[in-house]
Design an enzyme around this catalytic site. Structure first.
Site, PDB file in Angstrom:
ATOM      1  N   ASP A 229       7.259  34.553  12.999  1.00 60.40           N
ATOM      2  CA  ASP A 229       6.411  34.426  11.799  1.00 60.40           C
ATOM      3  C   ASP A 229       5.868  35.789  11.335  1.00 60.40           C
ATOM      4  O   ASP A 229       5.555  35.985  10.159  1.00 60.40           O
ATOM      5  CB  ASP A 229       5.202  33.517  12.061  1.00 60.40           C
ATOM      6  CG  ASP A 229       5.479  32.337  12.969  1.00 60.40           C
ATOM      7  OD1 ASP A 229       6.364  32.448  13.823  1.00 60.40           O
ATOM      8  OD2 ASP A 229       4.790  31.317  12.845  1.00 60.40           O
TER       9      ASP A 229
ATOM     10  N   ASP B 223      -2.138  37.324  11.174  1.00 51.75           N
ATOM     11  CA  ASP B 223      -1.860  36.503   9.998  1.00 51.75           C
ATOM     12  C   ASP B 223      -2.451  37.012   8.690  1.00 51.75           C
ATOM     13  O   ASP B 223      -2.274  36.367   7.645  1.00 51.75           O
ATOM     14  CB  ASP B 223      -2.343  35.069  10.251  1.00 51.75           C
ATOM     15  CG  ASP B 223      -1.452  34.352  11.247  1.00 51.75           C
ATOM     16  OD1 ASP B 223      -0.229  34.512  11.143  1.00 51.75           O
ATOM     17  OD2 ASP B 223      -1.982  33.644  12.116  1.00 51.75           O
TER      18      ASP B 223
HETATM   19  N1  GLY Z   1       2.635  30.799  11.328  1.00 48.39           N
HETATM   20  C1  GLY Z   1       2.369  29.578  11.929  1.00 48.39           C
HETATM   21  C2  GLY Z   1       3.336  28.514  11.637  1.00 48.39           C
HETATM   22  O1  GLY Z   1       4.357  28.729  11.038  1.00 48.39           O
HETATM   23  O2  GLY Z   1       3.094  27.395  12.038  1.00 48.39           O
END
Ligand code: GLY
Length: 410
Positions: free
Chosen positions: A182, A117
């Protein structure tokens, strides 16, 4: 006196030229939302500035209290990013030192290697800061972050591993190398790092990840899986599943939006038409999906079992709106911008947008974090606000989105 009148006249003229391509209602919607953002962040930053603790607001808990997150949380950059956008939208210098302070608190994130992330975290904070100030130190943070992210590249599978499998709920799944949709959002930082450092390895990793994701995450109807698990040694796809959606074969709303945004970004840096084609296909899926409500704010999953009695996910709508403004730069059809405009208009109504001083000082209501984890259901989320403000900047700046590629220092 004469000079003052002349200057005033010139200012009026230049204002009317720069606004001539925008309808009054567009200008109103941008001005109105800027006022709300300034009001909410004034209150939010007053709370934050009262303490020496690092407070990063993410959402509200069940009692309506603000939930703050540590700097290693995946959402830690969005508050700083929202302040950067508020600074840009308002042109009010008071936001600059706060944007810098909230960004620079995240400095050590550049060394995080335990999840994927860092692209979200450093992109929303440092990259926006770099784009608005040209601060050379921010460039170094971005390159260091790309190095950390690159340690998660699994060359035999050609992808960046999203999650480790060390947490209880992750290990129970039996995953070896899970990749979530994501992760497409973390590629921007790699493309930028190649630009800043001249090291093409970051760019190559981003392209490889985008290609593998295109091949393995997408279904024939152009919706996508949330999680694809790979064998990192052989590259074999072991399973296709969900973690935050309704079920493995359903379409988790925010995941569709991450893909739309991610492939648009890949096109920005590579100009490879397959990425723009993919973004068009995702658009077609989302905006012709029969469960999408007329106001264009999706339910949390397009296949949630109790539609219309299911929570909406505003965050999915704001991510899509922002992506669509960028797509409209590359494509002649008007529908991309018109759809984004409609989402922004809907979100600017009291049904979705909070009044100043309410909603824990977040801008938008009605997002969903994760229903399967019974977490953050029908709440404000800092990333819903972040992509909303980004969309407003893009709406205002229209086709001239040079802020993405040039420093737009005042
Ligand atoms: N990247 C985590 C979410 O979209 O919840």
């Amino acid at each position: 006196m004469k000079t003052t009148i002349k200057l005033f006249g010139l200012l009026l003229l230049s204002a009317s030229i720069s606004c001539s391509t925008q309808k009054t209602s567009d200008i109103d919607v941008i001005a109105e939302n800027t006022t709300i953002a300034e009001g909410q962040y004034e209150l939010q930053s007053n709370i934050i500035e009262k303490t020496t603790k690092v407070l990063i607001p993410r959402t509200l808990d069940k009692d309506g209290k603000i939930v703050y997150v540590p700097i290693d949380d995946w959402t830690s950059g969005f508050f700083a990013g929202s302040i950067w956008f508020t600074y840009k939208l308002s042109n009010n210098n008071k936001w600059l030192p706060l944007a810098e302070k909230y960004t620079e608190r995240l400095d050590s994130v550049k060394y995080l290697k335990c999840h994927h992330d860092v692209g979200f975290m450093i992109g929303s904070s440092y990259l926006n800061g770099y784009r608005q100030t040209g601060n050379e130190k921010y460039k170094e943070v971005i390159v260091e972050t790309a190095k950390s992210l690159s340690t998660r590249f699994r060359p035999n599978a050609g992808i960046l591993q999203s999650w480790n499998v060390d947490k209880d709920w992750q290990s129970k799944r039996g995953w070896k190398c899970p990749v979530i949709i994501d992760n497409m959002m973390n590629l921007e930082i790699l493309f930028e790092a190649t630009k800043f450092s001249g090291d093409s390895s970051f760019y190559k990793i981003a392209v490889s990840h985008a290609n593998k994701t295109l091949a393995n995450h997408y279904r024939d109807n152009n919706s996508c899986y949330h999680v694809v698990d790979y064998d990192p040694e052989t590259g074999e796809v072991r399973s296709k599943e969900t973690a935050q959606g309704y079920d493995n074969e359903s379409s988790w709303a925010r995941g569709q939006a991450w893909g739309l945004y991610g492939y648009t970004v890949c096109y920005r840096y590579t100009k490879n038409p397959i990425y723009l084609e993919q973004a068009k296909k995702i658009y077609d899926y989302i905006f012709t999906e029969k469960t999408l409500p007329k106001d264009l704010i999706p339910y949390w999953d397009y296949n949630a079992p109790n539609i219309p009695n299911e929570p909406r996910d505003v965050s999915a709508a704001t991510v899509s709106a922002s992506a669509l403004y960028e797509m409209s730069m590359y494509l002649p059809e008007k529908k991309y911008k018109l759809t984004a405009d409609k989402i922004i208009a809907t979100l600017s109504t009291p049904a979705y947008r909070a009044e100043i001083g309410t909603n824990g000082n977040f801008i938008l209501k009605h997002s969903v974090g994760s229903i399967p984890h019974n977490n953050e259901i029908d709440v404000p989320l800092n990333y819903a606000d972040y992509y909303f403000l980004e969309a407003l900047v893009r709406k205002r700046d229209g086709l001239n989105m040079n802020y993405l590629t040039q420093i737009t220092k005042k």
